[in-house]
Design a protein around this motif. Structure first.
Motif, PDB file in Angstrom:
ATOM      1  N   MET A   1     -42.810  74.121 -38.755  1.00 21.65           N
ATOM      2  CA  MET A   1     -43.140  72.845 -39.333  1.00 21.65           C
ATOM      3  C   MET A   1     -43.430  71.863 -38.204  1.00 21.65           C
ATOM      4  N   THR A   2     -44.501  71.137 -38.339  1.00 21.50           N
ATOM      5  CA  THR A   2     -44.860  70.139 -37.332  1.00 21.50           C
ATOM      6  C   THR A   2     -44.475  68.757 -37.838  1.00 21.50           C
ATOM      7  N   ALA A   9     -48.551  62.058 -40.768  1.00 17.54           N
ATOM      8  CA  ALA A   9     -49.416  61.529 -39.716  1.00 17.54           C
ATOM      9  C   ALA A   9     -48.909  62.027 -38.367  1.00 17.54           C
ATOM     10  N   PRO A  10     -49.833  62.214 -37.440  1.00 15.24           N
ATOM     11  CA  PRO A  10     -49.404  62.601 -36.088  1.00 15.24           C
ATOM     12  C   PRO A  10     -48.776  61.399 -35.394  1.00 15.24           C
ATOM     13  N   PRO A  11     -48.042  61.653 -34.323  1.00 10.51           N
ATOM     14  CA  PRO A  11     -47.513  60.519 -33.562  1.00 10.51           C
ATOM     15  C   PRO A  11     -48.661  59.637 -33.087  1.00 10.51           C
ATOM     16  N   SER A  12     -48.426  58.329 -33.033  1.00 13.56           N
ATOM     17  CA  SER A  12     -49.453  57.435 -32.508  1.00 13.56           C
ATOM     18  C   SER A  12     -49.559  57.586 -30.990  1.00 13.56           C
ATOM     19  N   TYR A  25     -40.203  64.395 -22.617  1.00  6.17           N
ATOM     20  CA  TYR A  25     -41.130  64.416 -23.747  1.00  6.17           C
ATOM     21  C   TYR A  25     -40.679  63.398 -24.794  1.00  6.17           C
ATOM     22  N   HIS A  26     -41.642  62.654 -25.324  1.00  2.00           N
ATOM     23  CA  HIS A  26     -41.351  61.653 -26.348  1.00  2.00           C
ATOM     24  C   HIS A  26     -42.481  61.590 -27.360  1.00  2.00           C
ATOM     25  N   GLU A  27     -42.166  61.034 -28.519  1.00  2.00           N
ATOM     26  CA  GLU A  27     -43.160  60.759 -29.551  1.00  2.00           C
ATOM     27  C   GLU A  27     -42.910  59.358 -30.097  1.00  2.00           C
ATOM     28  N   VAL A  28     -43.982  58.649 -30.428  1.00  2.00           N
ATOM     29  CA  VAL A  28     -43.900  57.327 -31.032  1.00  2.00           C
ATOM     30  C   VAL A  28     -44.697  57.379 -32.327  1.00  2.00           C
ATOM     31  N   TYR A  29     -44.057  56.928 -33.421  1.00  2.00           N
ATOM     32  CA  TYR A  29     -44.708  56.909 -34.725  1.00  2.00           C
ATOM     33  C   TYR A  29     -44.872  55.476 -35.183  1.00  2.00           C
ATOM     34  N   GLY A  30     -46.112  55.118 -35.491  1.00  2.00           N
ATOM     35  CA  GLY A  30     -46.397  53.803 -36.039  1.00  2.00           C
ATOM     36  C   GLY A  30     -46.287  52.689 -35.023  1.00  2.00           C
ATOM     37  N   MET A  45     -30.830  70.248 -30.246  1.00  2.00           N
ATOM     38  CA  MET A  45     -31.858  69.780 -31.175  1.00  2.00           C
ATOM     39  C   MET A  45     -32.970  69.111 -30.365  1.00  2.00           C
ATOM     40  N   ALA A  46     -34.123  68.990 -30.994  1.00  2.00           N
ATOM     41  CA  ALA A  46     -35.261  68.364 -30.325  1.00  2.00           C
ATOM     42  C   ALA A  46     -36.025  67.530 -31.350  1.00  2.00           C
ATOM     43  N   THR A  47     -37.115  66.929 -30.910  1.00  2.00           N
ATOM     44  CA  THR A  47     -37.901  66.074 -31.795  1.00  2.00           C
ATOM     45  C   THR A  47     -38.285  66.805 -33.079  1.00  2.00           C
ATOM     46  N   ASP A  48     -38.616  68.085 -32.982  1.00  2.00           N
ATOM     47  CA  ASP A  48     -39.045  68.848 -34.147  1.00  2.00           C
ATOM     48  C   ASP A  48     -37.955  68.969 -35.201  1.00  2.00           C
ATOM     49  N   SER A  49     -36.694  68.838 -34.806  1.00  2.00           N
ATOM     50  CA  SER A  49     -35.596  68.985 -35.765  1.00  2.00           C
ATOM     51  C   SER A  49     -35.275  67.681 -36.484  1.00  2.00           C
ATOM     52  N   MET A  50     -35.923  66.602 -36.111  1.00  2.00           N
ATOM     53  CA  MET A  50     -35.620  65.290 -36.681  1.00  2.00           C
ATOM     54  C   MET A  50     -36.774  64.734 -37.519  1.00  2.00           C
ATOM     55  N   THR A  51     -37.678  65.591 -37.964  1.00  2.00           N
ATOM     56  CA  THR A  51     -38.867  65.099 -38.668  1.00  2.00           C
ATOM     57  C   THR A  51     -38.525  64.368 -39.960  1.00  2.00           C
ATOM     58  N   SER A  52     -37.494  64.802 -40.685  1.00  4.37           N
ATOM     59  CA  SER A  52     -37.149  64.094 -41.925  1.00  4.37           C
ATOM     60  C   SER A  52     -36.600  62.699 -41.611  1.00  4.37           C
ATOM     61  N   TRP A  53     -35.901  62.560 -40.478  1.00  4.27           N
ATOM     62  CA  TRP A  53     -35.400  61.246 -40.064  1.00  4.27           C
ATOM     63  C   TRP A  53     -36.582  60.342 -39.702  1.00  4.27           C
ATOM     64  N   VAL A  54     -37.528  60.893 -38.954  1.00  6.18           N
ATOM     65  CA  VAL A  54     -38.721  60.117 -38.585  1.00  6.18           C
ATOM     66  C   VAL A  54     -39.431  59.658 -39.847  1.00  6.18           C
ATOM     67  N   SER A  55     -39.595  60.567 -40.790  1.00  5.36           N
ATOM     68  CA  SER A  55     -40.284  60.251 -42.039  1.00  5.36           C
ATOM     69  C   SER A  55     -39.573  59.152 -42.811  1.00  5.36           C
ATOM     70  N   ALA A  56     -38.243  59.152 -42.790  1.00  4.25           N
ATOM     71  CA  ALA A  56     -37.470  58.164 -43.533  1.00  4.25           C
ATOM     72  C   ALA A  56     -37.667  56.747 -43.009  1.00  4.25           C
ATOM     73  N   PHE A  57     -37.967  56.604 -41.725  1.00  7.03           N
ATOM     74  CA  PHE A  57     -38.051  55.274 -41.121  1.00  7.03           C
ATOM     75  C   PHE A  57     -39.462  54.850 -40.715  1.00  7.03           C
ATOM     76  N   ALA A  58     -40.365  55.801 -40.494  1.00  8.73           N
ATOM     77  CA  ALA A  58     -41.672  55.482 -39.907  1.00  8.73           C
ATOM     78  C   ALA A  58     -42.554  54.627 -40.815  1.00  8.73           C
ATOM     79  N   GLY A  59     -42.260  54.572 -42.097  1.00  6.86           N
ATOM     80  CA  GLY A  59     -43.071  53.749 -42.990  1.00  6.86           C
ATOM     81  C   GLY A  59     -42.816  52.262 -42.836  1.00  6.86           C
ATOM     82  N   THR A  60     -41.674  51.890 -42.245  1.00  5.24           N
ATOM     83  CA  THR A  60     -41.326  50.473 -42.168  1.00  5.24           C
ATOM     84  C   THR A  60     -41.171  49.945 -40.752  1.00  5.24           C
ATOM     85  N   ARG A  61     -41.147  50.843 -39.759  1.00  8.60           N
ATOM     86  CA  ARG A  61     -40.961  50.391 -38.380  1.00  8.60           C
ATOM     87  C   ARG A  61     -41.456  51.463 -37.426  1.00  8.60           C
ATOM     88  N   THR A  62     -41.650  51.077 -36.188  1.00  5.05           N
ATOM     89  CA  THR A  62     -42.003  52.029 -35.143  1.00  5.05           C
ATOM     90  C   THR A  62     -40.785  52.906 -34.872  1.00  5.05           C
TER      91      THR A  62
END
Length: 141
Positions: A1-2, A9-12, A25-30, A45-62
């Motif tokens: 899973m990516t 959306a991909p990282p900005s 290595y880092h990723e920035v969303y929004g 754990m790594a960035t790939d293991s936290m995608t649901s957390w990113v999804s939960a917050f990326a709609g309202t903040r960077t």
């Protein structure tokens, strides 16, 4: 899973930055005017293991997430690993990304790193929600 599978959306921005002798290595969303959220994954754990957390917050903040030393896409080095060192890495990442202040949230070991961001010279963190952080082994024995 990516990350795209969960966030839609991909990282900005993403990639490696020279941070405290690491190729971090880092990723920035929004991009938002709201204080960014720095997510710190737990041990092994790594960035790939936290995608649901990113999804939960990326709609309202960077959302900024990174792989700690020896995790995911950040190679290990011979330097000592510690919460303090990881907290210094988190602060240096925020400086490199030109983030003045961010809220920080961590899971497990990432929670220990969150706690370490408080009291650091030039602190750049606001709220520090901690999830699943074991403070002392005596608490479970």
């Amino acid at each position: 899973m990516t990350p795209d599978d969960v966030t839609g959306a991909p990282p900005s921005r993403s990639g490696h930055l020279p941070i405290n002798g690491l190729s971090l290595y880092h990723e920035v969303y929004g991009e938002s005017d709201v204080s960014p959220l720095l997510l710190i994954p737990g041990a092994f754990m790594a960035t790939d293991s936290m995608t649901s957390w990113v999804s939960a917050f990326a709609g309202t903040r960077t959302v900024i997430i990174f792989d700690q030393q020896g995790h995911g896409r950040t190679p290990d080095t011979s330097r000592t690993m510690s919460y303090e060192q990881f907290a210094d890495d988190a602060a240096a990442l925020l400086r490199a990304l030109k983030v003045e202040r961010a809220d920080v949230m961590g899971y497990s070991q990432g929670g220990g790193v969150c706690q370490g961001t408080w009291g650091r010279p030039g602190r750049r963190t606001g709220g520090v929600p901690v999830r699943g952080q074991l403070i002392s082994l005596s608490a479970v024995s």
